[in-house]
Design a protein around this motif. Structure first.
Motif, short mmCIF file in Angstrom:
data_model
loop_
_atom_site.label_atom_id
_atom_site.label_comp_id
_atom_site.label_asym_id
_atom_site.label_seq_id
_atom_site.Cartn_x
_atom_site.Cartn_y
_atom_site.Cartn_z
N ASP A 111 0.83 -1.20 0.00
CA ASP A 111 0.00 0.00 0.00
C ASP A 111 0.87 1.26 0.00
OD1 ASP A 111 -2.19 -1.58 0.06
OD2 ASP A 111 -2.75 -1.16 2.14
N THR A 112 0.40 2.29 -0.67
CA THR A 112 1.07 3.59 -0.66
C THR A 112 0.58 4.39 0.54
OG1 THR A 112 1.22 3.62 -3.08
CG2 THR A 112 1.45 5.73 -1.94
N VAL A 113 1.52 5.01 1.26
CA VAL A 113 1.17 5.84 2.41
C VAL A 113 1.72 7.24 2.20
CG1 VAL A 113 1.02 3.94 4.05
CG2 VAL A 113 3.21 5.07 3.67
N THR A 114 1.06 8.21 2.79
CA THR A 114 1.49 9.60 2.70
C THR A 114 1.71 10.17 4.09
OG1 THR A 114 -0.82 10.34 2.63
CG2 THR A 114 0.29 10.01 0.52
N ASP A 115 2.55 11.19 4.15
CA ASP A 115 2.89 11.83 5.42
C ASP A 115 1.63 12.25 6.16
OD1 ASP A 115 3.96 13.25 7.49
OD2 ASP A 115 4.94 14.77 6.26
N GLY A 116 1.47 11.77 7.39
CA GLY A 116 0.29 12.11 8.20
C GLY A 116 -0.83 11.09 8.11
N GLN A 117 -0.72 10.10 7.23
CA GLN A 117 -1.78 9.09 7.09
C GLN A 117 -1.75 8.13 8.27
OE1 GLN A 117 -1.89 7.01 3.32
NE2 GLN A 117 -2.96 5.26 4.21
N VAL A 118 -2.91 7.82 8.84
CA VAL A 118 -2.99 6.88 9.95
C VAL A 118 -2.78 5.46 9.42
CG1 VAL A 118 -4.52 5.87 11.68
CG2 VAL A 118 -4.51 8.34 11.31
N VAL A 119 -1.84 4.74 10.01
CA VAL A 119 -1.53 3.39 9.54
C VAL A 119 -2.01 2.31 10.49
CG1 VAL A 119 0.43 4.12 8.15
CG2 VAL A 119 0.80 3.53 10.55
N CYS A 120 -2.19 2.66 11.78
CA CYS A 120 -2.66 1.64 12.71
C CYS A 120 -3.25 2.30 13.95
CB CYS A 120 -1.54 0.68 13.12
SG CYS A 120 -0.24 1.42 14.14
N GLU A 121 -3.98 1.50 14.71
CA GLU A 121 -4.54 1.93 15.99
C GLU A 121 -3.93 1.06 17.08
OE1 GLU A 121 -8.88 2.74 18.11
OE2 GLU A 121 -8.72 1.29 16.48
N VAL A 122 -3.45 1.69 18.15
CA VAL A 122 -2.85 0.95 19.25
C VAL A 122 -3.55 1.31 20.55
CG1 VAL A 122 -0.61 0.91 18.08
CG2 VAL A 122 -1.10 2.71 19.74
N GLU A 123 -3.48 0.42 21.51
CA GLU A 123 -4.06 0.67 22.82
C GLU A 123 -2.95 0.63 23.86
OE1 GLU A 123 -7.75 -0.82 25.62
OE2 GLU A 123 -6.66 -2.32 24.46
N THR A 124 -2.89 1.68 24.65
CA THR A 124 -1.94 1.75 25.75
C THR A 124 -2.69 1.48 27.06
OG1 THR A 124 -2.28 4.09 26.25
CG2 THR A 124 -0.75 3.56 24.46
N ALA A 125 -2.01 1.68 28.16
CA ALA A 125 -2.67 1.50 29.45
C ALA A 125 -3.66 2.62 29.73
CB ALA A 125 -1.61 1.46 30.56
N LYS A 126 -3.69 3.63 28.87
CA LYS A 126 -4.57 4.77 29.12
C LYS A 126 -5.66 4.96 28.08
CE LYS A 126 -1.16 7.40 31.76
NZ LYS A 126 -0.43 8.68 31.89
N ALA A 127 -5.37 4.65 26.81
CA ALA A 127 -6.37 4.91 25.78
C ALA A 127 -5.98 4.24 24.48
CB ALA A 127 -6.52 6.43 25.56
N ALA A 128 -6.93 4.25 23.54
CA ALA A 128 -6.66 3.81 22.18
C ALA A 128 -6.25 5.03 21.37
CB ALA A 128 -7.89 3.15 21.57
N VAL A 129 -5.18 4.89 20.58
CA VAL A 129 -4.61 6.02 19.85
C VAL A 129 -4.30 5.59 18.42
CG1 VAL A 129 -2.71 7.68 19.76
CG2 VAL A 129 -3.60 6.95 21.97
N GLU A 130 -4.57 6.46 17.46
CA GLU A 130 -4.22 6.20 16.08
C GLU A 130 -2.84 6.77 15.79
OE1 GLU A 130 -7.49 8.01 14.03
OE2 GLU A 130 -8.59 6.12 13.90
N LEU A 131 -2.02 6.01 15.07
CA LEU A 131 -0.65 6.43 14.78
C LEU A 131 -0.53 6.86 13.32
CD1 LEU A 131 1.50 3.68 16.57
CD2 LEU A 131 0.65 5.86 17.48
N PRO A 132 -0.14 8.12 13.07
CA PRO A 132 0.11 8.56 11.69
C PRO A 132 1.56 8.32 11.31
CG PRO A 132 0.11 10.44 13.16
CD PRO A 132 -0.16 9.23 14.02
N ILE A 133 1.79 7.96 10.05
CA ILE A 133 3.15 7.73 9.56
C ILE A 133 3.77 9.10 9.24
CG2 ILE A 133 2.65 7.55 7.09
CD1 ILE A 133 4.81 5.00 8.92
N PRO A 134 5.05 9.32 9.55
CA PRO A 134 5.63 10.65 9.34
C PRO A 134 6.33 10.86 8.00
CG PRO A 134 7.09 9.35 10.69
CD PRO A 134 5.91 8.47 10.39
N TYR A 135 6.12 9.96 7.02
CA TYR A 135 6.74 10.18 5.71
C TYR A 135 5.95 9.45 4.63
CZ TYR A 135 9.00 6.34 8.27
OH TYR A 135 9.25 5.29 9.09
N ASP A 136 6.30 9.74 3.36
CA ASP A 136 5.64 9.13 2.21
C ASP A 136 6.39 7.87 1.77
OD1 ASP A 136 4.14 11.39 2.37
OD2 ASP A 136 4.94 12.33 0.54
#
Length: 463
Positions: A35-60
């Motif tokens: 898949d092609t990804v672009t700077d700022g695109q969310v690639v996955c969702e993770v859960e920590t001990a505090k909350a679920a957070v979406e992670l954006p990729i920082p490059y293309d």
């Protein structure tokens, strides 16, 4: 076929999405190898001990490998995805280098880009520069189109179908709460930005769906139904939010000496005021319910009794008096109990407090509460009444000195003006840390909250 070199591959590591967190569980991948990804695109969702957070990729680039499957707990700093930055959108980057004037237009592009919700997640250091994205120029692989459309606020369109409406995150949340499609809203702000007034105007012809009077926090997920298929028991791993909550509650219960006081109060006048505020033009489009006035009553009580808004510093043997109120609201979610807080709630007007409560609840319901939103609380409200419970003995949120539990509001026989009449009645419970809050102070705070709810005009005379 061109062979990819190691130098062309960027490894994206699990960031620290909270203060001092050491690991996170990968809940869902939004991309796959190729898949092609672009700077700022969310690639996955993770859960920590505090909350679920979406992670954006920082490059293309093009996804080369996902290092871990969904459901894996990964240590902070461990690489989770490899991206070939010479392929896909990254290959076109040199041809799209903006001229010097383009950097001046960057502030206008920010409302269009998805803002990372991470704590401790810095700005990308790659040479790629953010630019306003036009629908036809964005390359989104077919499996990710629906996700990108959802991120842009279009549940049924793709990015290529139409440009993304310009609106700030709070305005987008307001539009979502009111069921307004931003693509249908006529913008009146500078440079075509949609304002709150535009959203309210678009929502006026369509009455917003009102929640139940007391249901102000998301309901918990239904309990699993026993199948009785021969399985005697089920073991569920303790992790994520549940694990953090358990540790925090044990630490609080066996560190701070809890005292709980109760009061039953006639809130009939408060319930009438809630109905009147729903019709007030200043409150249109906002979440108006009993919790709003209870929160305001607690803030007034804290102002009259500031000693309740403090914490105990064991290491330095000091009482830390807080001159601000970050008001926590306990919310039951499918992942467990979380307590996001409204920053500087003491400075907010009633409409501002209503707006903040609405955004807090909507974000918690979506499972998108950020770790930062759950840090720094000073006093908490837990609304157990939404479950039909009369009251309870709440445990203090770690680091706080008081927590107010609100019971169910029920029609009950009550002596009013010398006669027994049906009145709206509820029971409040205030737990406090007896190391720094004595019985007199705790009683005054609880009595003030009850007095305001019985006679809500005191919100004006006592504020």
């Amino acid at each position: 076929m061109t062979t990819m070199t190691e130098a062309s591959v960027r490894e994206f590591k699990m960031p620290d999405v909270g203060e001092g967190l050491t690991e996170a569980e990968i809940l869902k991948w939004y991309v796959q190898p190729g898949d092609t990804v672009t700077d700022g695109q969310v690639v996955c969702e993770v859960e920590t001990a505090k909350a679920a957070v979406e992670l954006p990729i920082p490059y293309d680039g093009v996804v080369r490998e996902l290092h871990f499957p969904e459901g894996t707990t990964v240590d902070v700093g461990t690489s989770i995805i490899a991206v070939d930055v010479t392929g896909g959108a990254a290959a076109e980057a040199p041809a799209e280098q903006p001229e010097p004037a383009a950097e001046e237009a960057e502030p206008e592009a920010k409302p269009q880009g998805r803002q990372p919700v991470l704590v401790g997640y810095g700005v990308a250091t790659s040479s790629t520069k953010r630019r306003p994205r036009k629908g036809p120029e964005v390359t989104v692989p077919a499996p990710a189109q629906a996700i990108q459309a959802e991120l842009n606020g279009h549940g049924h369109d793709t990015v290529a179908d139409r440009p993304r409406p310009l609106a700030k995150p709070p305005v987008r949340k307001l539009a979502k709460d009111l069921g307004v499609d931003l693509a249908t809203v006529h913008p009146s702000g500078p440079d075509g930005i949609i304002t709150r007034e535009d959203v309210h105007a678009a929502a006026t012809p369509m009455p917003a769906e009102q929640p139940a009077p007391v249901a102000t926090v998301p309901a918990a997920a239904p309990a699993p139904v026993a199948s009785y298929d021969g399985t005697r028991e089920t073991r569920i791993p303790v992790k994520g939010v549940r694990k953090a909550t358990a540790a925090a509650m044990v630490g609080s219960a066996f560190t701070a000496p809890h005292v709980t006081e109760f009061v039953t109060v006639d809130v009939t006048r408060t319930m009438k005021l809630v109905e009147e505020l729903k019709q007030d033009k200043e409150m249109q489009g906002l979440r108006v319910n009993p919790l709003l006035l209870i929160a305001k009553a607690l803030l007034v009580a804290i102002k009259r009794n500031p000693g309740i808004n403090a914490s105990w510093d064991e290491a330095n043997q000091e009482i830390v008096q807080k001159h601000y109120v970050n008001l926590g609201i306990a919310a039951a979610t499918p992942r467990g109990l979380i307590v996001p807080n409204i920053k500087d709630a003491h400075d907010k007007t009633l409409p501002q407090l209503a707006e903040a409560l609405g955004e807090l609840v909507a974000t918690a319901r979506e499972g998108k509460t950020s770790p930062a939103a759950m840090q720094g609380g000073t006093v908490t409200i837990t609304n157990v009444g939404v479950f039909g419970v009369d009251t309870g003995t709440p445990i203090l949120n770690p680091g706080e000195s008081a927590i107010l539990a609100v019971g169910a509001i029920k029609l009950q026989p009550w002596v009013h003006k010398g006669k027994v009449k049906p009145r709206q009645v509820t029971t409040l419970a205030l737990s406090f840390d007896h190391r720094l809050v004595d019985g007199e102070l705790g009683s005054k705070v609880l009595a003030d909250v009850a007095a305001i709810l019985e006679q809500p005009k005191r919100l004006i005379t006592w504020a």
